[in-house]
Write a protein that holds these residues in place. Structure first.
Motif, PDB file in Angstrom:
ATOM      1  N   UNK A 345      51.357 -76.278 -17.570  1.00  0.00           N
ATOM      2  CA  UNK A 345      51.785 -74.895 -17.387  1.00  0.00           C
ATOM      3  C   UNK A 345      51.645 -74.158 -18.716  1.00  0.00           C
ATOM      4  N   UNK A 346      51.246 -72.886 -18.647  1.00  0.00           N
ATOM      5  CA  UNK A 346      50.939 -72.123 -19.848  1.00  0.00           C
ATOM      6  C   UNK A 346      51.606 -70.753 -19.793  1.00  0.00           C
ATOM      7  N   UNK A 347      51.888 -70.196 -20.960  1.00  0.00           N
ATOM      8  CA  UNK A 347      52.273 -68.794 -21.050  1.00  0.00           C
ATOM      9  C   UNK A 347      51.000 -67.956 -21.105  1.00  0.00           C
ATOM     10  N   UNK A 348      51.130 -66.643 -20.902  1.00  0.00           N
ATOM     11  CA  UNK A 348      49.975 -65.765 -20.912  1.00  0.00           C
ATOM     12  C   UNK A 348      49.241 -65.821 -22.249  1.00  0.00           C
ATOM     13  N   UNK A 349      49.950 -66.026 -23.332  1.00  0.00           N
ATOM     14  CA  UNK A 349      49.323 -66.056 -24.655  1.00  0.00           C
ATOM     15  C   UNK A 349      48.471 -67.305 -24.873  1.00  0.00           C
ATOM     16  N   UNK A 350      48.577 -68.291 -23.976  1.00  0.00           N
ATOM     17  CA  UNK A 350      47.807 -69.537 -24.106  1.00  0.00           C
ATOM     18  C   UNK A 350      46.678 -69.614 -23.073  1.00  0.00           C
ATOM     19  N   UNK A 351      46.280 -68.469 -22.527  1.00  0.00           N
ATOM     20  CA  UNK A 351      45.299 -68.477 -21.458  1.00  0.00           C
ATOM     21  C   UNK A 351      43.961 -69.053 -21.917  1.00  0.00           C
ATOM     22  N   UNK A 352      43.527 -68.776 -23.136  1.00  0.00           N
ATOM     23  CA  UNK A 352      42.260 -69.336 -23.616  1.00  0.00           C
ATOM     24  C   UNK A 352      42.366 -70.842 -23.827  1.00  0.00           C
ATOM     25  N   UNK A 353      43.521 -71.294 -24.278  1.00  0.00           N
ATOM     26  CA  UNK A 353      43.755 -72.737 -24.413  1.00  0.00           C
ATOM     27  C   UNK A 353      43.679 -73.405 -23.039  1.00  0.00           C
ATOM     28  N   UNK A 354      44.229 -72.739 -22.036  1.00  0.00           N
ATOM     29  CA  UNK A 354      44.220 -73.298 -20.684  1.00  0.00           C
ATOM     30  C   UNK A 354      42.792 -73.493 -20.183  1.00  0.00           C
ATOM     31  N   UNK A 355      41.935 -72.513 -20.422  1.00  0.00           N
ATOM     32  CA  UNK A 355      40.560 -72.659 -19.962  1.00  0.00           C
ATOM     33  C   UNK A 355      39.780 -73.655 -20.805  1.00  0.00           C
ATOM     34  N   UNK A 356      40.125 -73.776 -22.066  1.00  0.00           N
ATOM     35  CA  UNK A 356      39.509 -74.831 -22.881  1.00  0.00           C
ATOM     36  C   UNK A 356      39.870 -76.201 -22.324  1.00  0.00           C
ATOM     37  N   UNK A 357      41.118 -76.363 -21.883  1.00  0.00           N
ATOM     38  CA  UNK A 357      41.540 -77.622 -21.270  1.00  0.00           C
ATOM     39  C   UNK A 357      40.784 -77.888 -19.972  1.00  0.00           C
ATOM     40  N   UNK A 358      40.553 -76.827 -19.196  1.00  0.00           N
ATOM     41  CA  UNK A 358      39.801 -76.990 -17.951  1.00  0.00           C
ATOM     42  C   UNK A 358      38.380 -77.459 -18.246  1.00  0.00           C
ATOM     43  N   UNK A 359      37.722 -76.825 -19.205  1.00  0.00           N
ATOM     44  CA  UNK A 359      36.347 -77.197 -19.535  1.00  0.00           C
ATOM     45  C   UNK A 359      36.261 -78.622 -20.087  1.00  0.00           C
ATOM     46  N   UNK A 360      37.323 -79.041 -20.767  1.00  0.00           N
ATOM     47  CA  UNK A 360      37.329 -80.389 -21.352  1.00  0.00           C
ATOM     48  C   UNK A 360      37.684 -81.457 -20.328  1.00  0.00           C
ATOM     49  N   UNK A 361      38.005 -81.059 -19.092  1.00  0.00           N
ATOM     50  CA  UNK A 361      38.338 -82.027 -18.050  1.00  0.00           C
ATOM     51  C   UNK A 361      39.730 -82.598 -18.173  1.00  0.00           C
ATOM     52  N   UNK A 362      40.621 -81.874 -18.883  1.00  0.00           N
ATOM     53  CA  UNK A 362      41.983 -82.381 -19.065  1.00  0.00           C
ATOM     54  C   UNK A 362      42.928 -81.965 -17.944  1.00  0.00           C
ATOM     55  N   UNK A 363      42.533 -80.985 -17.140  1.00  0.00           N
ATOM     56  CA  UNK A 363      43.410 -80.463 -16.095  1.00  0.00           C
ATOM     57  C   UNK A 363      42.804 -80.644 -14.712  1.00  0.00           C
ATOM     58  N   UNK A 364      43.657 -80.999 -13.743  1.00  0.00           N
ATOM     59  CA  UNK A 364      43.295 -80.738 -12.360  1.00  0.00           C
ATOM     60  C   UNK A 364      43.474 -79.250 -12.107  1.00  0.00           C
TER      61      UNK A 364
END
Length: 372
Positions: A345-364
């Protein structure tokens, strides 16, 4: 009177999400204002960044949302202030040719969606400079409040967690429906799911729910293969080539009964490889977005002589007003796993981090939790 909200905006292809203060208009006739509590971080929004979905930019992101009706405009009848709702990816008018046949997912109201303005053609969001700003799917769930047509607010039970409910607004419905509605997985089938991220993992759940004897998940990321095995896959492989010996062993060499393609970005070669992996009268449901070039190298002879089917899938060919509540009922009955989908779960200020995690395969699936 407008209110001030915070939202994540993409300025240009290849850029980063920028969080800024925006002005949100009051709801007009037939419109509602939603206090957005949670938003799924869907790959479709990332397509705006990569340019895989051509769109008018700048744009406010977000279309997987859940929240509370905060205010209603004149003439609203479907919901009222205080209702808990999930967002629908497009307004369903209920009377066009498509809606009248139970195909809300291609409602004519989708025309002009690339501008992100309201159904009347008016912007709901404005930047501090006074410039109008469109919103993803006429929603913009990357903002903590939004205004949309009442047909894009689907009432849900008050006891449902918002971070769970928002996932059904797109990713869950799209994956589940791709398997059940488009690929028509049946009991005893061998079903192949290519790509098991936030959408594909729910195609796995849908195929399992439909009674497939073998649900074969394919993904190069070991973490996603492991999660697929927990959520309904019987077998998992890193590639289609690695999966085929098993598929042939359980189908008398014929191939899978059906396949769903849910990779992040698809190309023609992968579509063709998946097409060759299904049997005579086999069905391939394509969910993924990709570019037109260099085309899809499928043999017309294979298509015709083996009577195979390749079809596109939008929103899992689901009807939001019916299927969002139905899937949440499955969740409450223990037939659909949603809590397990949320990796972070992320705050709005971490939205770019969230997508970096998606691209890295760290998130479902990552989920944005809004502050108010």
């Amino acid at each position: 009177m407008s209110i001030s909200v915070r939202g994540a905006v993409i300025e240009s292809v290849g850029g980063r999400w920028e969080v800024e203060d925006l002005e949100l208009a009051e709801p007009g006739p037939g419109e509602v204002r939603i206090r957005v509590m949670a938003s799924g971080l869907c790959h479709s929004d990332d397509h705006l960044v990569t340019g895989d979905i051509p769109n008018v930019l700048p744009f406010l992101g977000g279309h997987e949302g859940a929240g509370i009706i905060d205010s209603v405009g004149p003439g609203v009848t479907r919901v009222q202030v205080g209702d808990h709702v999930a967002t629908a990816y497009l307004p369903a008018c209920g009377h066009c040719r498509w809606c009248s046949q139970g195909m809300q997912y291609i409602c004519d109201s989708g025309a002009g969606m690339e501008n992100g303005f309201g159904l009347a053609g008016n912007p709901r969001f404005t930047r501090r400079s006074g410039a109008p700003l469109g919103a993803m799917q006429r929603l913009g769930t990357f903002a903590n409040y939004l205004v949309t047509d009442e047909s894009q607010a689907v009432k849900i039970d008050d006891d449902l967690p918002f971070d769970v409910a928002c996932l059904v607004s797109c990713g869950v419905a799209t994956g589940w429906g791709a398997a059940v509605n488009a690929a028509h997985v049946r009991p005893r089938d061998t079903a192949l799911v290519v790509g098991v991220g936030g959408v594909g993992i729910n195609a796995v759940q849908g195929a399992h729910h439909a009674g497939a004897a073998h649900v074969v998940a394919v993904d190069p990321v070991a973490f996603k293969r492991d999660e697929a095995l927990k959520l309904g896959a019987s077998h998992a492989f890193a590639s289609i080539a690695e999966a085929m010996p098993f598929i042939h062993s359980v189908t008398n060499g014929q191939g899978a009964d059906s396949a769903v393609i849910t990779v992040g970005v698809v190309d023609g070669a992968l579509i063709a490889e998946t097409f060759s992996a299904v049997r005579k009268e086999g069905r391939v449901a394509l969910v993924s977005i990709g570019q037109n070039e260099p085309g899809i190298p499928i043999s017309p002879l294979e298509l015709v002589v083996y009577a195979k089917t390749l079809r596109g899938v939008l929103f899992g060919n689901c009807n939001p007003t019916n299927d969002i509540p139905a899937l949440l009922d499955y969740y409450k009955a223990g037939l659909l796993k949603l809590d397990e989908l949320i990796t972070a779960r992320y705050s709005i200020d971490r939205v770019n981090e969230a997508y970096a995690d998606m691209h890295a395969g760290r998130n479902l699936r990552g989920v944005l939790i809004h502050e108010h």
